[in-house]
Design a protein around this motif. Structure first.
Motif, short mmCIF file in Angstrom:
data_model
loop_
_atom_site.label_atom_id
_atom_site.label_comp_id
_atom_site.label_asym_id
_atom_site.label_seq_id
_atom_site.Cartn_x
_atom_site.Cartn_y
_atom_site.Cartn_z
N ALA A 50 2.60 -2.63 -1.34
CA ALA A 50 2.02 -2.93 -0.02
C ALA A 50 2.20 -4.43 0.17
N GLY A 51 3.34 -4.78 0.79
CA GLY A 51 3.66 -6.18 0.95
C GLY A 51 4.24 -6.45 2.32
N GLY A 52 4.20 -7.70 2.74
CA GLY A 52 4.65 -8.00 4.10
C GLY A 52 3.69 -7.36 5.08
N SER A 53 4.21 -6.56 6.02
CA SER A 53 3.35 -5.93 7.02
C SER A 53 3.15 -4.45 6.76
N GLN A 54 3.78 -3.89 5.69
CA GLN A 54 3.65 -2.45 5.46
C GLN A 54 4.02 -2.10 4.02
N LEU A 55 3.75 -0.87 3.64
CA LEU A 55 4.09 -0.36 2.32
C LEU A 55 5.58 -0.05 2.32
N ARG B 185 8.36 10.80 4.42
CA ARG B 185 8.35 9.37 4.12
C ARG B 185 9.20 9.01 2.90
N SER B 186 9.65 10.05 2.19
CA SER B 186 10.47 9.76 1.01
C SER B 186 11.95 9.59 1.34
N LYS B 187 12.32 9.84 2.63
CA LYS B 187 13.71 9.69 3.06
C LYS B 187 14.02 8.22 3.36
N VAL B 188 15.34 7.92 3.42
CA VAL B 188 15.79 6.57 3.77
C VAL B 188 16.25 6.61 5.23
N TYR B 189 15.68 5.76 6.06
CA TYR B 189 16.01 5.69 7.49
C TYR B 189 16.76 4.38 7.72
N THR B 190 18.06 4.50 8.07
CA THR B 190 18.93 3.33 8.19
C THR B 190 19.48 3.24 9.61
N VAL B 191 19.51 2.01 10.16
CA VAL B 191 20.01 1.78 11.52
C VAL B 191 21.53 1.91 11.53
N LYS B 192 22.06 2.81 12.40
CA LYS B 192 23.51 3.07 12.46
C LYS B 192 24.27 1.85 12.99
N ALA B 193 23.79 1.30 14.09
CA ALA B 193 24.41 0.12 14.70
C ALA B 193 23.30 -0.73 15.28
N THR B 194 23.53 -2.02 15.41
CA THR B 194 22.49 -2.90 15.96
C THR B 194 21.93 -2.28 17.24
N ALA C 138 4.05 8.69 -1.02
CA ALA C 138 3.49 9.51 0.06
C ALA C 138 3.03 8.67 1.25
N HIS C 139 2.87 7.35 1.02
CA HIS C 139 2.34 6.51 2.10
C HIS C 139 3.28 5.38 2.49
N ILE C 140 4.59 5.54 2.16
CA ILE C 140 5.56 4.52 2.57
C ILE C 140 5.51 4.37 4.10
N GLY C 141 5.49 3.14 4.56
CA GLY C 141 5.51 2.87 6.00
C GLY C 141 4.13 2.61 6.58
N THR C 142 3.03 2.89 5.82
CA THR C 142 1.70 2.62 6.36
C THR C 142 1.47 1.11 6.40
N PRO C 143 0.69 0.63 7.37
CA PRO C 143 0.51 -0.82 7.51
C PRO C 143 -0.22 -1.46 6.31
N TYR C 144 0.06 -2.71 6.07
CA TYR C 144 -0.69 -3.50 5.10
C TYR C 144 -2.09 -3.71 5.68
#
Length: 852
Positions: A827-832, A655-664, A737-743
């Motif tokens: 923890a903002g929006g819909s997720q951490l 969860r500590s990595k950066v996941y980026t969209v390559k193309a739309t 450690a919990h990046i990406g978990t839901p709000y």
């Protein structure tokens, strides 16, 4: 139900008929033999008949037992009939043959037809002792039916008779008509036809006895049979014979004389006529014409044919000169391209020339009327243009080329360009040609943005210049993705997509987006100041580029700026209705007894469980009914309206990595969904929760969706790397450690499925060793748990606690942990997730910092 087949077997009994056996007596002495008298029933003969072919003979009138087979024409005595059979007698025993195989007269197979050579007597049998008293005349053509000894069977009327074989011949008898002499070696043919078989030949001056003529042939006799020779090869006297000494060709029209002098003319030789020579006499050579020797002047004869000049042609490519007209002949030399040759006719594929005083040969295919000219250009006819034989205006016009005909040019001659027309060089005015086609005007359009002018309609083509935005251009049709224009007197090309019928906006269009929040404020500048209007949630707007965290939009005729985070590629959808069927997408999904996660879950649900939606609570909770009738509250990010893929379990990710969209890229409701449910924009950072097969589970708003692993680039995030073992670093790592978990409203523990903002702070500070009770954002801002309160937005540093106000309620209302002077995790929006304090939404609500 099974099916059966029954098989039945039938048994056939064979019965054997046994003959009766005599009984043995009981006396000791041999019994006296019994005398049996054979009784014969005598039948009255009914005549003699003959077998038509090989005929089977049966024991009874039923074709059961074969006794023997009789040859054709066998005479048999008959004794009446029995059904389809006739009774006959063989060796005193009655047998049977089929009646259809008998005839009253014998029938013989015809062998051939022959001629009677002299008056010939006939006989009833093959013997002179049985004359019929009738004779057959000479040269009668009669059919034969085999032989018997020295006799041949023939037919007189319907009766077979015999004649002596010596009176028969394949040919008629001809009377002698004279004696002649062979004037040359003469072939003898079987028929009056030179294509018939050859019997032999007569040598020169052989004596030949003749038997009349047949057309152009004379009949002769050879080895006892008639044959034919050509009448013209015979003469009434022997030929005066000279040895053959050679062959020559008449070099001109030449008289043939009867003597070796200018005397009586007996014939003429045409130019190039070949003639056999039989020696010389003075200035004359002896020749033979019409079976007669004559004389011609030797000076008028030559070793080869004399050929007339037929053409003057140019060598089209370096070409071999050969002694004979064939590819295997000796090569004398090579003629160079464009050598002009005089031609003396052709021989097969070759043309005849004179080389070093002798005839020689070159391939005709290597010659042409004109010189060979190199290709110099490919040009288009600019208007209907005459094609002329010569490069001058008074020359014959062969045809007219239409506008835009593409011509290959072979150099020029004066004001004309040379072309090939119907296999020959011809000429058109050079002024009527150009590099490009002639195109009609099709439109007048404006450049929508600074655009390159290219030499050809290709992205790799040379760029001549750039046209500025809103330059108006005259268009001459299109080529692929390009529009044709005239630039500096020549055709050039610009991308059609860069043109429009009206002038462009001040800013170029960069795409379209949906407004994701209601009453989105449009600012006059890329800042929070000012208000020139608002946009409704769900509106589709055109965008005109970005400036920092803002996107440029247009309201009426004015350009303004909106918060980029409030725009998206997907149209906002309305909430699901009561009664919607949901499916659990994760194992150990928490089920709460209320729509808040202050306490631990009442129970956990399994992946794939079917739920019925009873009530939507804000954005994060749904009240649902379980299959067993129980009700409870489930977090929206854990359920979906499509069945999950049950083949794979959730795999943990870094969860500590950066996941980026390559193309739309499209995202999907499940990994097996046939089509995408929405789009994720190129360059956007997403926060995967797990990996499932070849997909990552991410959130689209409050809904779990699936995106292919291959659609994302994974890189390291240096901002979240642990720097040391301080309490501040431990605070950060606990949140990372919990990046990406839901709000999750009210939650302070990951066991509840996620965190709310103050719950994350309570959890992280305790994990970092700073223990204290849970409070809300207001309590943390005004309380003493954190110190060193500051309100300057530039005063923040790593591990500081950042506060925001008036986000959903008045006063301090949101909280996070700083990663540097700009970014914070919360923890903002819909997720951490990780955000910037300078994003318009957070900048607008910034309150201040405190430290641990």
């Amino acid at each position: 139900m099974k099916s059966y087949k029954y098989w039945f077997t039938s048994i056939t009994a064979s019965v054997m008929l046994l003959g009766s056996l005599p009984l043995q007596g009981h006396a000791d002495t041999n019994p006296t033999p019994t005398e049996v008298t054979e009784q014969t029933e005598t039948e009255q003969a009914t005549g003699t008949q003959y077998t038509l072919s090989e005929t089977p003979v049966f024991e009874t009138a039923d074709e059961t037992t074969l006794v023997k087979t009789l040859p054709a024409t066998t005479a048999v005595e008959t004794f009446g009939t029995d059904g389809l059979f006739t009774r006959i007698s063989i060796d005193g025993v009655y047998c049977f043959v089929k009646t259809t195989q008998l005839a009253k007269q014998p029938v013989y197979q015809k062998i051939d037809s022959q001629y009677i050579t002299a008056l010939a007597p006939s006989y009833t049998t093959a013997s002179i002792d049985t004359p019929t008293g009738k004779s057959i005349t000479q040269n009668t053509l009669i059919d034969t039916y085999g032989t018997s000894g020295d006799f041949t069977r023939v037919k007189q009327g319907d009766v077979y008779v015999f004649v002596s074989s010596k009176f028969l011949s394949k040919t008629p008898v001809y009377e002698t008509t004279g004696t002649q002499f062979a004037q040359q070696q003469t072939v003898i043919y079987t028929d009056a036809d030179t294509t018939s078989k050859q019997l032999g030949s007569y040598s020169l001056n052989a004596t030949v006895k003749t038997y009349g003529t047949s057309g152009t042939f004379t009949r002769v006799q050879f080895n006892g049979i008639y044959g034919f020779v050509l009448t013209k090869q015979l003469g009434s006297k022997e030929v005066e014979s000279y040895p053959l000494t050679g062959k020559k060709y008449a070099q001109q029209t030449t008289s043939i004389y009867d003597k070796a002098a200018t005397s009586s003319v007996i014939g003429t030789l045409a130019p190039n006529q070949s003639v056999d020579l039989y020696g010389t006499s003075g200035l004359y050579s002896r020749v033979r014409i019409n079976d007669t020797y004559g004389y011609v002047l030797t000076a008028h004869l030559g070793d080869s044919v004399v050929y007339a000049k037929t053409d003057r042609l140019y060598v089209q490519d370096t070409t071999p000169i050969q002694v004979e007209p064939n590819s295997s002949s000796t090569v004398l030399k090579h003629h160079k391209q464009n050598t002009l040759l005089t031609i003396y006719g052709t021989s097969g594929a070759y043309s005849r020339i004179i080389f070093r005083g002798e005839y020689a040969y070159v391939l005709t295919s290597s010659l042409a009327k004109s010189k060979v000219y190199a290709k110099t250009d490919r040009l288009y006819i600019q208007k209907t243009t005459p094609i002329q034989v010569e490069p001058n205006s008074s020359s014959t016009v062969l045809k007219h080329h239409k506008q835009n005909t593409l011509l290959t040019v072979y150099g020029t001659s004066g004001a004309y360009s040379r072309i090939i027309f119907r296999g020959e060089y011809a000429y058109v005015l050079t002024s009527s040609l150009a590099k490009s086609k002639v195109y009609a005007k099709t439109d007048r359009l404006y450049i929508q943005k600074t655009t390159p002018i290219q030499q050809s309609p290709s992205s790799s083509s040379t760029v001549l210049k750039h046209h500025q935005k809103n330059t108006r251009l005259t268009i001459y049709g299109t080529s692929g993705a390009y529009s044709r224009i005239i630039f500096r007197g020549e055709y050039a090309y610009v991308l059609t997509s860069s043109l429009a019928a009206t002038k462009a906006d001040l800013y170029a269009t960069t795409g379209t987006r949906y407004v994701t929040e209601d009453k989105l404020v449009v600012h006059p500048k890329a800042s929070l100041s000012g208000n020139i209007g608002t946009l409704k949630k769900g509106a589709l707007i055109t965008t005109y580029g970005k400036s920092g965290y803002y996107t440029r939009v247009k309201i009426g005729s004015r350009f303004g700026f909106v918060d980029s985070s409030r725009l998206g590629l997907n149209k906002p959808t309305s909430k699901a209705k009561v009664g919607t069927v949901f499916y659990v997408h994760f194992n150990q999904t928490p089920l709460f007894s209320a729509d808040v996660a202050y306490s631990r879950p009442a129970s956990h649900l399994s992946k794939g469980m079917k739920l019925i939606g009873l009530k939507s609570i804000d954005d994060d909770f749904w009240q649902v009914r379980l299959p067993n009738g129980q009700t409870g509250y489930v977090l929206n990010p854990y359920i979906g309206t499509s069945k999950p893929d049950m083949r794979y379990n959730e795999q943990a990710i870094n969860r500590s990595k950066v996941y980026t969209v390559k193309a739309t890229t499209s995202f999907f409701d499940t990994p097996t969904s046939p089509k995408g449910a929405g789009l994720v924009e190129q360059g956007k950072r997403v926060y995967p929760r797990y990996r499932v097969g070849n997909f990552y589970v991410i959130q689209s708003g409050w809904t779990p969706v699936y995106i292919p692993v291959t659609a994302l680039t994974v890189t390291s995030e240096t901002k979240v790397d642990k720097k040391n073992n301080s309490r501040g670093e431990k605070l950060i790592q606990a949140a990372v450690a919990h990046i990406g978990t839901p709000y999750t409203w009210g939650s302070q523990n990951v066991a509840n499925g996620g965190f709310d903002c103050s719950g994350l702070i309570h959890y992280a500070t305790n994990q970092a060793g700073k223990y204290g009770g849970r409070t809300n954002v207001r309590g943390y801002w005004y309380g003493a748990f954190f110190t060193n309160q500051r309100t300057s937005i530039s005063s923040g540093k790593r591990s500081d606690i950042v506060f925001f106000e008036n986000t959903y309620t008045d006063g301090p209302s949101h909280i996070g942990i700083m990663l540097d002077s700009k970014h914070f995790i919360h923890a903002g929006g819909s997720q951490l997730q990780i955000s910037s304090i300078y994003e318009p939404h957070w900048r607008e609500h910034f309150l201040g910092f405190k430290s641990m």
